[in-house]
Design a protein around this motif. Structure first.
Motif: not given
Length: 353
Positions: A254-259, A263-267, A296-302, A304-306
């Motif tokens: 999830l951290s990698w998705v953010k970096d 999250n500009a597209c659906k994942v 921490q995983c829940r915070r990332y999911l909140r 990040l959209e999509g």
């Protein structure tokens, strides 16, 4: 253990390998009030092994080094070690003491139940229904103990007989289905399935090499055509449990998705750890080390959209598993813009299903 700022190293219960969670013969450390944080290298988040070896006896040194240090600073917590979540409740306490009494004083009854279970497994005939009836009676006994729900003997017996009837129906259906080729049974659930157009699929897995003090997380992203986009491997100090190991892997994904701004597209994030997926989605309070990782995983999911997280079987997660077997240095990571040679065959097999 979190940052170790509130744990007395020689007096408090904090060692996983010890029966009482305390150091051996604490009287030999009398007069010492060091905090656990004094034995942690704060810059690298590692144990100060020379200092620990100097200050503690060999039995305690081994137990201390077994305790994982969170890579991110978290507060220390008081937990109930006999619960899967670390949270104490009257129900958990009663269950603990009941297990102690059961273990110490009910050997004959346990022998009877184990004998019934073995007969149930071995016979596989109509006589096994007697043992299914016994399990039904035991079910109503548990209802009374744990939920304070009572019933009459007649209803309990009728319920047990219904269980027997249902059990026989299932056995009959299983015999019928056993003639169907295995290739036609649930094949869809045991293979990787490409995402829809415009959706990235990120598979993640964690691997612990036998005898190694660390574990590796592998992540692979592919598009709807099963085209390899980018992959990453990261290495961390081994945690206490496989549950925590897999949870750390999901957090890093999830951290990698953010970096990477995926999250500009659906994942769609996929993992073969059902416990982690359930732990993240259920939002149950967990005071153990893994609880902080799940939060921490829940915070990332909140944030990040999509992005969504799903459980898949390990047969469908072969690419990520092989990726996680690529070794790298502890607390380092490698990024791959093209698939490694040992991964090409598995990628091709996935695309031909």
């Amino acid at each position: 253990m979190g940052d170790g700022e509130s744990i007395n190293a020689t007096k408090d219960p904090w060692l996983h390998l010890k029966a009482d969670f305390c150091v051996e013969n604490s009287h030999i450390y009398s007069g010492r009030d060091e905090l656990v944080s004094a034995y942690i290298k704060q810059d690298t988040r590692e144990w100060n092994i020379p200092l620990i070896t100097e200050k503690f006896v060999s039995e305690d040194v081994q137990a201390i080094l077994f305790v994982p240090i969170p890579q991110r600073r978290t507060r220390d917590r008081l937990v109930w070690s006999h619960s899967t979540t670390g949270v104490y409740s009257a129900k958990e306490g009663y269950r603990f003491w009941q297990n102690q009494v059961w273990f110490m004083t009910c050997r004959k009854f346990r022998t009877l139940l184990y004998g019934c279970w073995e007969n149930y497994r071995q016979l596989g005939t109509k006589n096994s229904g007697r043992y299914v009836q016994l399990s039904g009676i035991w079910f109503w006994r548990n209802k009374k103990v744990w939920e304070d729900k009572s019933t009459t003997p007649t209803i309990a017996m009728d319920s047990s007989l219904k269980i027997v009837a249902d059990w026989r129906d299932v056995r009959a259906k299983n015999k019928t289905n056993s003639s169907v080729p295995k290739s036609k049974q649930g094949s869809q659930r045991c293979r990787w399935v490409a995402s829809g157009e415009g959706i990235l699929k990120l598979n993640m897995d964690a691997s612990l090499f036998s005898g190694a003090p660390d574990f590796t997380v592998g992540m692979v992203s592919r598009d709807h055509k099963n085209t390899f986009l980018v992959g990453r491997t990261s290495c961390f100090r081994a945690p206490v449990s496989v549950f925590e190991e897999e949870a750390i892997g999901v957090r890093e994904a999830l951290s990698w998705v953010k970096d990477m701004q995926f999250n500009a597209c659906k994942v769609e994030l996929e993992t073969d750890s059902l416990l982690v997926v359930q732990g993240i989605k259920n939002s149950v309070i967990n005071l153990l080390e893994v609880g902080e990782v799940l939060e921490q995983c829940r915070r990332y999911l909140r944030e990040l959209e999509g992005i969504s997280i799903h459980f898949i079987r390990n047969q469908a997660n072969r690419v990520a598993h092989k990726f996680s077997r690529i070794t790298c240095l502890v607390n380092c990571h490698h990024v791959f813009t093209s698939p490694p040679v040992n991964l090409v065959e598995t990628l091709v097999l996935d695309s031909h299903y």
